[in-house]
Design a protein around this motif. Structure first.
Motif: not given
Ligand code: NDP
Ligand code: A1CAB
Length: 258
Positions: A117-132
């Motif tokens: 639970r020390e992940m660095a993550a980058a995310v690309a999306w059209d709309e924020p996804d609350p569950a993600v």
């Protein structure tokens, strides 16, 4: 309760499952073609399966197969518009995936520290996804980026752990060679990286000022820093990131042209 299915339970998929196993609020399903791989992750999952239809009611489906396997998986899965397909395959573009599914597609570049639970993550999306958003916060820290920057993010936080392991190893190996006990060298090298990273996080000054603070006048650190300043190590580390970035772009082209 968020239901998360992971397609491909190798290094990356199992790290996601291992991290989620320690947080309340998730039901997880591990899917892989290899039953032996599923044996390795079954203690982290609510369910493991070789039946692709088992992912059909998941809120989030994480795609953690190798880039060249992505087209095969996309041909096999049948997701609906309320589901989110989170592709973590290096180089594979969101448009390539979304052309082949009804699900909302987001692109993620995670790293293996998800297991702790020390992940660095980058995310690309059209709309924020609350569950993600909830899931990524539970697994570490994340930033939202434009997909055009995903190849450099892949190098920085996806491949980055390997670069950092290499640097830790270089420091601890030399300390051992200079006579320090192996276990003591490991403890000191690891905590030095953790402490330095936390100092950078906490500081509101530039890294140069943090370096200056370690360099006592006529002391030891400046002798070591002069070796680094006179070397090409800065450029070499940069080149390692560029090489990984370029490979991510190549992977995109390879998958697109299959
Ligand atoms: N490793 C890392 O640090 C990171 C990896 N990634 C991305 O994650 C993805 C996976 O990488 P990684 O975990 O290292 O790779 P692994 O090879 O460790 O894991 C992939 C898994 O997918 C399985 N698999 C193969 N075909 C299928 C299929 N048709 N359906 C379901 N599962 C299948 C593989 O089984 P088998 O071995 O039998 O083929 C294997 O267990 C890659 O796209 C990579 O770019 C992203 C960030 C970090
Ligand atoms: O080496 C790779 O291709 C994957 C993507 C980022 C980390 N591992």
């Amino acid at each position: 309760m968020i239901t998360v299915s992971v397609i491909g339970c190798g290094h990356m998929g199992s790290a996601l499952l291992e991290g989620l196993a320690t947080v309340e609020g998730y039901r997880t399903i591990g899917y892989d073609v290899d039953p032996a791989v599923l044996d390795d992750v079954k203690s982290y999952c609510d369910r493991t399966t070789t039946d692709i239809d088992a992912i059909s009611d998941s809120d989030i489906v994480a795609l953690t197969v190798k880039p060249d396997i992505v087209p095969t998986v996309l041909a096999e899965i049948n997701l609906h518009a309320e589901q989110t397909l989170m592709t973590a395959a290096a180089g594979v573009e969101r448009s390539f995936v979304s052309n082949q599914t009804d699900a909302t597609v987001i692109r993620l570049m995670p790293n293996l520290a998800a297991s702790l639970r020390e992940m660095a993550a980058a995310v690309a999306w059209d709309e924020p996804d609350p569950a993600v958003e909830t899931m990524l916060s539970d697994l570490g820290s994340y930033v939202v980026i434009d997909e055009t920057h995903m190849n450099i993010a892949t190098a920085l936080n996806g491949s980055g752990p390997a670069f950092v392991y290499y640097l830790i190893q270089s420091m601890q190996t030399r300390a051992i060679k200079e006579g320090l006990d192996k276990s003591d060298a490991q403890t000191l090298a690891i905590q030095t990286f953790i402490g330095a990273a936390e100092m950078v996080r906490a500081a509101d000054e530039p890294i140069e000022s943090l370096i200056d603070a370690v360099c006592s006048p006529n002391g030891t650190t400046i002798e070591g820093m002069n070796v680094l300043f006179d070397s090409n190590v800065d450029a070499e580390v940069g080149d390692a990131l560029t090489a990984a970035t370029e490979r991510s772009a190549e992977l995109a082209a390879e998958v697109d042209h299959e």
